[in-house]
Design a protein around this motif. Structure first.
Motif, PDB file in Angstrom:
ATOM      1  N   SER A  52       0.810  -1.318   0.095  1.00 47.09           N
ATOM      2  CA  SER A  52       0.090  -0.183   0.088  1.00 47.09           C
ATOM      3  C   SER A  52       0.876   1.316   0.020  1.00 47.09           C
ATOM      4  O   SER A  52       0.306   2.301  -0.370  1.00 47.09           O
ATOM      5  N   TYR A  53       2.049   1.133   0.214  1.00 43.29           N
ATOM      6  CA  TYR A  53       3.137   2.443   0.541  1.00 43.29           C
ATOM      7  C   TYR A  53       3.610   2.407  -0.852  1.00 43.29           C
ATOM      8  O   TYR A  53       4.291   3.676  -1.315  1.00 43.29           O
ATOM      9  N   LEU A  54       3.488   1.687  -2.042  1.00 39.00           N
ATOM     10  CA  LEU A  54       4.039   1.768  -3.228  1.00 39.00           C
ATOM     11  C   LEU A  54       3.733   2.852  -4.021  1.00 39.00           C
ATOM     12  O   LEU A  54       4.565   3.670  -4.795  1.00 39.00           O
ATOM     13  N   PRO A  55       2.470   3.233  -3.984  1.00 44.45           N
ATOM     14  CA  PRO A  55       2.098   4.479  -4.732  1.00 44.45           C
ATOM     15  C   PRO A  55       2.812   5.828  -4.427  1.00 44.45           C
ATOM     16  O   PRO A  55       3.075   6.571  -4.924  1.00 44.45           O
ATOM     17  N   ILE A  56       3.129   5.770  -2.754  1.00 47.90           N
ATOM     18  CA  ILE A  56       3.559   7.196  -2.413  1.00 47.90           C
ATOM     19  C   ILE A  56       5.154   7.402  -2.985  1.00 47.90           C
ATOM     20  O   ILE A  56       5.689   8.199  -3.238  1.00 47.90           O
ATOM     21  N   PHE A  57       5.721   6.060  -2.379  1.00 50.76           N
ATOM     22  CA  PHE A  57       7.193   6.128  -2.913  1.00 50.76           C
ATOM     23  C   PHE A  57       7.275   6.461  -4.463  1.00 50.76           C
ATOM     24  O   PHE A  57       8.375   6.943  -4.859  1.00 50.76           O
ATOM     25  N   ILE A  58       6.513   5.571  -5.168  1.00 49.00           N
ATOM     26  CA  ILE A  58       7.010   5.728  -6.709  1.00 49.00           C
ATOM     27  C   ILE A  58       6.360   7.228  -7.161  1.00 49.00           C
ATOM     28  O   ILE A  58       7.320   7.748  -7.975  1.00 49.00           O
ATOM     29  N   SER A  59       5.288   7.509  -6.508  1.00 46.76           N
ATOM     30  CA  SER A  59       4.930   8.912  -6.990  1.00 46.76           C
ATOM     31  C   SER A  59       5.944  10.167  -6.410  1.00 46.76           C
ATOM     32  O   SER A  59       6.391  11.096  -7.167  1.00 46.76           O
ATOM     33  N   ARG A  60       6.525  10.039  -5.468  1.00 45.55           N
ATOM     34  CA  ARG A  60       7.416  10.861  -4.810  1.00 45.55           C
ATOM     35  C   ARG A  60       9.048  10.710  -5.550  1.00 45.55           C
ATOM     36  O   ARG A  60       9.392  11.891  -6.031  1.00 45.55           O
ATOM     37  N   ASP A  61       9.174   9.676  -6.079  1.00 43.28           N
ATOM     38  CA  ASP A  61      10.484   9.525  -7.023  1.00 43.28           C
ATOM     39  C   ASP A  61      10.100  10.213  -8.344  1.00 43.28           C
ATOM     40  O   ASP A  61      11.100  10.871  -8.772  1.00 43.28           O
ATOM     41  N   ILE A  62       8.959   9.983  -8.885  1.00 40.20           N
ATOM     42  CA  ILE A  62       8.653  10.662 -10.164  1.00 40.20           C
ATOM     43  C   ILE A  62       8.590  12.053 -10.144  1.00 40.20           C
ATOM     44  O   ILE A  62       9.253  12.562 -10.764  1.00 40.20           O
ATOM     45  N   ARG A  63       7.978  12.485  -9.094  1.00 42.88           N
ATOM     46  CA  ARG A  63       8.093  14.032  -8.809  1.00 42.88           C
ATOM     47  C   ARG A  63       9.154  14.533  -8.613  1.00 42.88           C
ATOM     48  O   ARG A  63       9.431  15.611  -9.266  1.00 42.88           O
ATOM     49  N   ARG A  64      10.149  13.895  -8.030  1.00 42.36           N
ATOM     50  CA  ARG A  64      11.411  14.480  -7.763  1.00 42.36           C
ATOM     51  C   ARG A  64      12.227  14.617  -9.175  1.00 42.36           C
ATOM     52  O   ARG A  64      12.954  15.481  -9.354  1.00 42.36           O
ATOM     53  N   ALA A  65      11.996  13.378  -9.735  1.00 42.99           N
ATOM     54  CA  ALA A  65      12.674  13.241 -11.086  1.00 42.99           C
ATOM     55  C   ALA A  65      12.205  14.656 -11.998  1.00 42.99           C
ATOM     56  O   ALA A  65      12.900  15.140 -12.784  1.00 42.99           O
ATOM     57  N   LEU A  66      10.897  14.806 -11.999  1.00 49.91           N
ATOM     58  CA  LEU A  66      10.300  15.794 -13.036  1.00 49.91           C
ATOM     59  C   LEU A  66      10.509  17.148 -12.570  1.00 49.91           C
ATOM     60  O   LEU A  66      11.153  18.035 -13.364  1.00 49.91           O
ATOM     61  N   THR A  67      10.834  17.383 -11.320  1.00 51.32           N
ATOM     62  CA  THR A  67      11.188  18.738 -10.849  1.00 51.32           C
ATOM     63  C   THR A  67      12.634  18.943 -10.866  1.00 51.32           C
ATOM     64  O   THR A  67      12.865  20.024 -11.196  1.00 51.32           O
ATOM     65  N   ALA A  68      13.522  18.101 -10.994  1.00 52.89           N
ATOM     66  CA  ALA A  68      15.045  18.170 -11.205  1.00 52.89           C
ATOM     67  C   ALA A  68      15.223  18.345 -12.517  1.00 52.89           C
ATOM     68  O   ALA A  68      16.218  19.066 -12.888  1.00 52.89           O
ATOM     69  N   GLY A  69      14.266  17.877 -13.530  1.00 51.39           N
ATOM     70  CA  GLY A  69      14.322  18.064 -14.934  1.00 51.39           C
ATOM     71  C   GLY A  69      13.956  19.379 -15.489  1.00 51.39           C
ATOM     72  O   GLY A  69      14.235  19.647 -16.618  1.00 51.39           O
ATOM     73  N   ARG A  70      13.256  20.090 -14.737  1.00 51.02           N
ATOM     74  CA  ARG A  70      12.930  21.406 -15.162  1.00 51.02           C
ATOM     75  C   ARG A  70      13.913  22.345 -15.359  1.00 51.02           C
ATOM     76  O   ARG A  70      14.717  22.687 -14.741  1.00 51.02           O
TER      77      ARG A  70
END
Length: 70
Positions: A52-70
Motif C-alpha cells: 500500500s506504500y508503493l504509490p507514495i514511494f513511486i509518486s515521490r520518486d517521479i515527482r522528484r525526477a520531474l522537478t529536477a528536470g525542469r
C-alpha cells in the motif's frame, strides 16, 4: 497498466489514481509518467512487503525526477 500486477481492485485503483494525480500536475509529461511509474512498479513489487506504500514511494520518486528536470 497490467492488471495482473495487482492483488485486488483497490490496489489497482490506488496506482491508477497516483498516475492520474501526477498527470494532472505535469500534463506535458503524462506519457513519461505512465511509463516510468509502471517501470518502477515492476521493479519494486517483488520485494515489497507493504504494497500500500508503493504509490507514495513511486509518486515521490517521479515527482522528484520531474522537478529536477525542469
Amino acid at each position: 497498466m497490467d492488471t495482473n500486477l495487482f492483488q485486488n481492485d483497490v490496489e489497482k485503483h490506488q496506482h491508477e489514481n497516483a498516475v492520474e494525480v501526477l498527470c494532472n500536475q505535469y500534463p506535458e509529461q503524462c506519457e513519461l509518467i505512465r511509463s516510468s511509474y509502471e517501470e518502477k512498479l515492476y521493479k519494486l513489487l517483488p520485494e515489497a512487503t507493504i504494497r500500500s506504500y508503493l504509490p507514495i514511494f513511486i509518486s515521490r520518486d517521479i515527482r522528484r525526477a520531474l522537478t529536477a528536470g525542469r
